[in-house]
Design an enzyme around this catalytic site. Structure first.
Site, mmCIF file in Angstrom:
data_model
loop_
_atom_site.group_PDB
_atom_site.id
_atom_site.type_symbol
_atom_site.label_atom_id
_atom_site.label_comp_id
_atom_site.label_asym_id
_atom_site.label_seq_id
_atom_site.Cartn_x
_atom_site.Cartn_y
_atom_site.Cartn_z
ATOM 1 N N TYR A 158 30.478 8.717 1.014
ATOM 2 C CA TYR A 158 30.796 7.620 0.104
ATOM 3 C C TYR A 158 29.856 6.453 0.396
ATOM 4 C CZ TYR A 158 34.977 10.180 -1.190
ATOM 5 O OH TYR A 158 35.824 11.146 -1.658
ATOM 6 N N TYR A 192 33.195 17.226 2.249
ATOM 7 C CA TYR A 192 32.841 16.477 3.461
ATOM 8 C C TYR A 192 33.852 16.733 4.582
ATOM 9 C CZ TYR A 192 36.182 13.149 1.395
ATOM 10 O OH TYR A 192 37.282 12.573 0.816
ATOM 11 N N ARG A 213 36.999 18.909 3.460
ATOM 12 C CA ARG A 213 37.690 18.712 2.190
ATOM 13 C C ARG A 213 36.773 19.277 1.108
ATOM 14 N NH1 ARG A 213 40.669 14.880 -0.315
ATOM 15 N NH2 ARG A 213 41.822 16.822 -0.554
ATOM 16 N N HIS A 216 35.172 16.738 -4.539
ATOM 17 C CA HIS A 216 36.114 16.214 -5.541
ATOM 18 C C HIS A 216 35.648 14.856 -6.043
ATOM 19 C CE1 HIS A 216 37.372 14.865 -1.522
ATOM 20 N NE2 HIS A 216 37.535 13.704 -2.116
ATOM 21 N N HIS A 218 37.450 11.225 -7.304
ATOM 22 C CA HIS A 218 38.729 10.497 -7.287
ATOM 23 C C HIS A 218 38.915 9.707 -8.588
ATOM 24 C CE1 HIS A 218 39.774 10.727 -2.913
ATOM 25 N NE2 HIS A 218 38.482 10.924 -2.784
HETATM 26 FE FE LIG Z 1 37.574 11.819 -1.099
#
Ligand SMILES: [Fe+2]
Length: 315
Positions: A158, A192, A213, A216, A218
């Site tokens: 991110y 990640y 994970r 995706h 969000h």
């Molecule tokens: Fe996330």
């Protein structure tokens, strides 16, 4: 007077009855019953008890402004997912597009026109064109809903974690049109790893689990009169869909990420050449409280790009 193990449980439950607030009384009584039952069922030893107390203390010690180890372990044990599913989709009776908020939402992402790109600095990852539709439980479009979106780069970071990305890169806020629709361009995210330098890492290693994970995007959808919905739409081509370290993936949230190539199909933006992707997803929101949560983080990290640690899933 306490004379036996059973007397301890009865004595504690009797004191719980003194709690004035009925819901507090209910929660405490159930917690005591289940905790004591756990000790009985496992014949918990004194050494094990000391060890567990140490783990709980460490969860708090590792929690800071930018990291919450308590929430991370709740996710790693499926508690967060259970709470979410039980409190959405008409009390867990219907499929829901609600999901975990996650630790990376930042408030105040820039407002954008429909169809805008949220790629604000050169970012690794193929272009992806996302179209969403927000409807109510009867399938009617919800116009004027705010949709805040965020995702990682093709490297699984991110913007707040990655000093090379511009402020608010791959974050933006859109408003649904009269058909409940919104659209934007971003880069296809990568999966990640969750941090494994604390009790969560010990938990995953003990079980031979990986710490990934699946990729995706969000979504945080809000409109007065509706319950604010946190959602994540997972990449249908991710190898870790069945083994999400946070148990967040549900059938309703596996999105069809479709791969295209400009050799055979032009992208919505004529400037794109080569591989591109598209995603369409429908979100169902319910009546309720439209307030927003407290943002788990407030700004960008400075300094070095974080070193990610990967655990392998044992066969
Ligand atoms: Fe996330």
């Amino acid at each position: 007077m306490i004379t036996s193990p059973d007397d301890v449980t009865a004595a504690v439950l009797a004191e719980v009855e003194r709690a004035r607030d009925p819901r507090t009384r209910e929660l405490l009584a159930a917690a005591v019953r289940h905790l004591h039952a756990f000790v009985r069922e496992t014949r918990l030893t004194e050494a094990e008890f000391q060890r567990i107390a140490g783990i709980v203390a460490r969860l708090g010690q590792l929690t800071s402004e930018s990291h919450n180890e308590v929430v991370l372990i709740a996710g790693s044990l499926g508690v967060s997912s259970l709470v979410c599913l039980q409190n959405n989709g008409a009390g867990g009776t219907h499929e829901t597009t609600a999901n975990l908020l996650g630790p990376f939402w930042r408030a105040g992402s820039p407002r954008e026109q429909d169809g805008a790109s949220i790629v604000r600095s050169p970012t690794p990852g193929d272009p992806i064109f996302v179209t969403g539709c927000v409807v109510d439980a009867d399938g009617r479009p919800v116009a004027g809903a705010e949709v805040d979106v965020w995702n990682t780069s093709g490297e699984g970071l991110y913007e707040n974690q990655d000093p090379r990305q511009a402020e608010m890169n791959l974050r933006g806020t859109f408003v649904t049109d009269s058909g409940g629709r919104f659209s934007f361009r971003t880069v296809k995210p990568a999966g990640y790893p969750i941090p494994v330098n604390g009790p969560v890492g010990d938990l995953l290693r003990a079980q031979g689990r990986h710490n990934m994970r699946p990729a995706h995007i969000h979504f945080l959808i809000s409109k007065p009169g509706y319950k604010t919905q946190f959602s994540q739409v997972y990449a249908s081509d991710d190898a870790n869909l069945e083994t999400d370290a946070q148990f967040g993936v549900t059938a309703a949230l596996v999105g069809s990420y479709v791969q295209h190539d400009t050799a055979t199909e032009p992208a919505p933006d004529p400037g794109v050449t080569g591989t591109w992707h598209s995603l369409e997803h429908r979100f169902v929101i319910e009546p309720g409280d439209s307030s927003l949560p407290k943002p788990p983080i407030t700004g960008k990290a400075t300094g070095e790009v974080p070193v990610q640690e990967f655990l392998e899933r044992e066969p």
